[in-house]
Design a protein around this motif. Structure first.
Motif, short mmCIF file in Angstrom:
data_model
loop_
_atom_site.label_atom_id
_atom_site.label_comp_id
_atom_site.label_asym_id
_atom_site.label_seq_id
_atom_site.Cartn_x
_atom_site.Cartn_y
_atom_site.Cartn_z
N VAL A 56 0.83 -1.21 0.00
CA VAL A 56 0.00 0.00 0.00
C VAL A 56 0.87 1.26 0.00
O VAL A 56 0.87 2.02 -0.96
CB VAL A 56 -1.00 0.03 1.17
N VAL A 57 1.57 1.51 1.09
CA VAL A 57 2.51 2.64 1.16
C VAL A 57 3.85 2.08 1.63
O VAL A 57 3.91 1.47 2.70
CB VAL A 57 2.03 3.74 2.12
N PRO A 58 4.92 2.26 0.85
CA PRO A 58 6.22 1.70 1.24
C PRO A 58 6.71 2.28 2.57
O PRO A 58 6.35 3.41 2.95
CB PRO A 58 7.15 2.12 0.09
N GLY A 59 7.53 1.50 3.27
CA GLY A 59 8.07 1.94 4.55
C GLY A 59 8.84 3.23 4.46
O GLY A 59 8.80 4.06 5.38
N ASP A 60 9.56 3.44 3.35
CA ASP A 60 10.31 4.68 3.18
C ASP A 60 9.38 5.90 3.24
O ASP A 60 9.69 6.91 3.88
CB ASP A 60 11.05 4.69 1.84
N GLU A 61 8.23 5.80 2.56
CA GLU A 61 7.30 6.93 2.55
C GLU A 61 6.65 7.12 3.92
O GLU A 61 6.39 8.26 4.34
CB GLU A 61 6.23 6.71 1.48
N VAL A 62 6.38 6.02 4.62
CA VAL A 62 5.84 6.13 5.97
C VAL A 62 6.83 6.86 6.87
O VAL A 62 6.45 7.74 7.65
CB VAL A 62 5.52 4.74 6.55
N CYS A 63 8.10 6.49 6.76
CA CYS A 63 9.13 7.13 7.58
C CYS A 63 9.21 8.62 7.27
O CYS A 63 9.26 9.45 8.18
CB CYS A 63 10.48 6.45 7.32
N ARG A 64 9.21 8.97 5.99
CA ARG A 64 9.25 10.39 5.61
C ARG A 64 8.05 11.15 6.17
O ARG A 64 8.18 12.27 6.67
CB ARG A 64 9.27 10.53 4.09
N ALA A 65 6.89 10.53 6.10
CA ALA A 65 5.67 11.18 6.58
C ALA A 65 5.73 11.42 8.08
O ALA A 65 5.31 12.48 8.57
CB ALA A 65 4.45 10.34 6.21
N ILE A 66 6.24 10.44 8.82
CA ILE A 66 6.35 10.60 10.28
C ILE A 66 7.30 11.75 10.60
O ILE A 66 7.02 12.59 11.46
CB ILE A 66 6.84 9.30 10.93
N GLN A 67 8.43 11.80 9.90
CA GLN A 67 9.41 12.84 10.16
C GLN A 67 8.91 14.22 9.76
O GLN A 67 9.37 15.24 10.28
CB GLN A 67 10.72 12.52 9.43
N ALA A 68 7.96 14.27 8.83
CA ALA A 68 7.44 15.56 8.36
C ALA A 68 6.39 16.14 9.29
O ALA A 68 5.98 17.29 9.12
CB ALA A 68 6.85 15.40 6.97
N THR A 69 5.94 15.36 10.27
CA THR A 69 4.95 15.84 11.22
C THR A 69 5.63 16.22 12.53
O THR A 69 6.84 16.10 12.69
CB THR A 69 3.89 14.76 11.49
N ASP A 70 4.81 16.66 13.49
CA ASP A 70 5.35 16.98 14.82
C ASP A 70 5.27 15.78 15.75
O ASP A 70 5.35 15.91 16.97
CB ASP A 70 4.64 18.18 15.44
N SER A 71 5.10 14.58 15.18
CA SER A 71 5.02 13.37 16.00
C SER A 71 6.32 13.15 16.76
O SER A 71 7.41 13.29 16.19
CB SER A 71 4.74 12.15 15.11
N PRO A 72 6.24 12.81 18.05
CA PRO A 72 7.44 12.54 18.82
C PRO A 72 8.00 11.14 18.57
O PRO A 72 9.03 10.76 19.12
CB PRO A 72 6.97 12.68 20.27
N ALA A 73 7.30 10.35 17.74
CA ALA A 73 7.66 8.94 17.56
C ALA A 73 9.07 8.78 16.99
O ALA A 73 9.46 9.47 16.05
CB ALA A 73 6.66 8.26 16.64
N ARG A 74 9.81 7.85 17.58
CA ARG A 74 11.10 7.43 17.04
C ARG A 74 10.89 6.20 16.17
O ARG A 74 10.06 5.36 16.49
CB ARG A 74 12.08 7.11 18.17
N VAL A 75 11.64 6.11 15.08
CA VAL A 75 11.43 5.04 14.11
C VAL A 75 12.58 4.05 14.14
O VAL A 75 13.75 4.43 13.97
CB VAL A 75 11.28 5.62 12.69
N LEU A 76 12.24 2.78 14.38
CA LEU A 76 13.20 1.68 14.24
C LEU A 76 12.84 0.95 12.95
O LEU A 76 11.80 0.31 12.86
CB LEU A 76 13.10 0.73 15.43
N MET A 77 13.69 1.06 11.95
CA MET A 77 13.40 0.48 10.65
C MET A 77 13.96 -0.94 10.56
O MET A 77 15.09 -1.20 10.96
CB MET A 77 13.98 1.35 9.54
#
Length: 218
Positions: A56-77
């Motif tokens: 549906v949406v590749p992990g790379d795009e999900v990661c970019r989207a998270i980083q583009a918001t003010d979400s405090p979430a840290r990403v473990l890829m």
């Protein structure tokens, strides 16, 4: 902590989630990138465990989207590709850490815990207040030297109350951090957990209720 596991191999995703829940984390699981973005838009996650190869949406795009918001979430890829260039590319996307498959679960759990500490103000490994000593690493609780056996939910709620250092914590915040998305927000789960905590911690009562505000450690 509140963790989102995004992995299209359902057995692996569910296994990771089950293991993290044993560490007293609240864990949501989704199996594609589109649903992951919906969840991130609704919930305040501390850590997102993100497979790079998603439908549906590749992990790379999900990661970019998270980083583009003010979400405090840290990403473990996570990825099956383990060469250096692939790891560098993943980190360049904004991932906070990178773990190649196959991996040992204890390492994944340790990396999630480390990222969770970075998503919030620094928290010492041992939290103490009002005679309570909570060891986050060993998941042990003592009150005035007496061992207190707690369930995972009770431990998670007590950790949030101790992190607040005497300030009141709302039931809504406790529900967000200690329960997953399958929890009924209109249930009495928080209140019942607080009642069990009070009973197990013993006298004198240490978990106080501020009417209309929340709960705190006196």
């Amino acid at each position: 902590m509140r963790v989102l596991v995004v992995e299209d191999e359902e057995l692996l995703a569910d296994t990771i989630a089950a293991g993290l829940r044993r560490h007293a984390h609240a864990v949501d699981v989704v199996y594609d990138g589109g649903t992951a973005l919906e969840n991130v838009g609704v919930h305040d996650y501390d850590v997102v465990v993100l497979d790079r190869d998603l439908p549906v949406v590749p992990g790379d795009e999900v990661c970019r989207a998270i980083q583009a918001t003010d979400s405090p979430a840290r990403v473990l890829m996570l990825t099956a590709a383990a060469d250096v260039d692939d790891r560098v590319a993943g980190l360049a996307l904004g991932a906070d850490d990178y773990l190649p498959k196959p991996f040992a679960f204890p390492e994944l759990a340790a990396r999630v815990a480390a990222l969770g500490r970075r998503s919030r103000p620094a928290t010492p490994p041992v939290l103490q207040r009002a005679g309570i000593r909570l060891d986050l690493h060993h998941r042990e609780v003592y009150r005035n030297g007496r061992y207190v056996p707690l369930s995972r939910k009770e431990f998670a709620v007590l950790a949030e109350l101790l992190r607040a250092d005497g300030a009141a914590v709302s039931a809504e915040y406790l529900m967000e951090k200690a329960w997953d998305e399958n929890a009924d927000p209109f249930s009495h789960a928080v209140r019942m957990t607080i009642l069990k905590l009070r009973r197990k911690l013993g006298d004198p009562p240490v978990v106080q209720t501020d009417p209309g505000v929340g709960y705190r450690i006196a």
